[in-house]
Design a protein around this motif. Sequence first.
Motif, short mmCIF file in Angstrom:
data_model
loop_
_atom_site.label_atom_id
_atom_site.label_comp_id
_atom_site.label_asym_id
_atom_site.label_seq_id
_atom_site.Cartn_x
_atom_site.Cartn_y
_atom_site.Cartn_z
N UNK A 57 0.82 -1.20 0.00
CA UNK A 57 0.00 0.00 0.00
C UNK A 57 0.86 1.26 0.00
N UNK A 58 1.94 1.24 0.78
CA UNK A 58 2.84 2.40 0.83
C UNK A 58 3.47 2.64 -0.54
N UNK A 59 3.87 1.57 -1.20
CA UNK A 59 4.49 1.71 -2.53
C UNK A 59 3.48 2.23 -3.54
N UNK A 60 2.25 1.80 -3.44
CA UNK A 60 1.22 2.29 -4.35
C UNK A 60 0.96 3.78 -4.12
N UNK A 61 0.95 4.19 -2.88
CA UNK A 61 0.78 5.61 -2.57
C UNK A 61 1.95 6.43 -3.11
#
Length: 351
Positions: A57-61
């Motif tokens: 999720x952090x990478x997608x953000x």
Amino acid sequence: MKVYIPAAKDENPFFDEIIQFSKLNFEFGNINSFTPDYQIVLIHWPEQLFNWREPSQDELEHLGKNIISWKKHARIVYVVHNLERHYGMNANWEKLYELVLTNADAMIHLGGYSAQLLGEKYPNKQHTIIPHPLYENSFTFHEKAEARKILRINDEKVVVIAPGRIRSDEEATMIKDAFDALDINEKLLVVPFMKKKEAKISFPGRVRLKKVVDVKKLVERFMNRDYKQDYMFSYSFCPFEELSLLLAASDVIFIPRKSVLNSGNLFLGLSYKKVIVGPDSGNVAEALENFGFPTFDGNRPKSIRNALNKAVQLSLANTEYNESKLVPFKPQNVASKWDYFMLETLKSIAK
């Protein structure tokens, strides 16, 4: 014009054929190495942005923030190779595809099917069709007789090859069942990257025993042996030189997908001027019908068997290619369309 590809260079030589003749300057990197002097960001496969692993999720953000930054300076062009990940989707993969699709300014389609499908879904984006190029410069072209001599394949055999990675047990079964149903004595099925059968073995002490002997591996080695003389299977990536020989030695290219949008293997078959059979699906069906090759319904085993039999009969009849139909797929012609579209993309998409 500088075109930025935010991913490492892929093994697939599809784009090498285009780069060789393009006037554009394509540069590979990663999602963090963009600079404002790039005019276009080119994305092929969304999964490639994270080196084919599932993003967090952090990478997608983080990617979302990068995309906002890219769009301040450049246009994002997405090449629609597939509609979803080959090995299944989950929430993170769905989010990744959504980020790419919703933020793309333009989409390059390899056929009319996806152009119509996504054109209706995303009408405010620019859509164009640029065909997949032939693999004229990435493989070695041998005479059929020469290739068979090197591979020690009898000249009388009808050789069916399923190039590309076989992704599931279902695809493996599709290939073998359709081939076994061919009423031909002299035949050979070649699968360079067959899916391995896996043994489900678990017993007390297995982990300790692995230091001496891995029972699971021994059983799998036994399970994956080719017991039929008319099977030639390998279970890992096939080097291009070896694949070149196998393709040259073949009669029919079999695309064993139940459903698929595009297939590079189809264009391998066209490059070697072989008879091709594949699913009545996506852009693949459009290309096969254009060349008069048989298609099948991937949900109906009888349809698959009949289509493969038709392909073999076409091969035995020495069906010749209409050379004029190959012209639009020549790498230099495809590259010219890429150059024109990229230049027009900058002009036509308002900042």
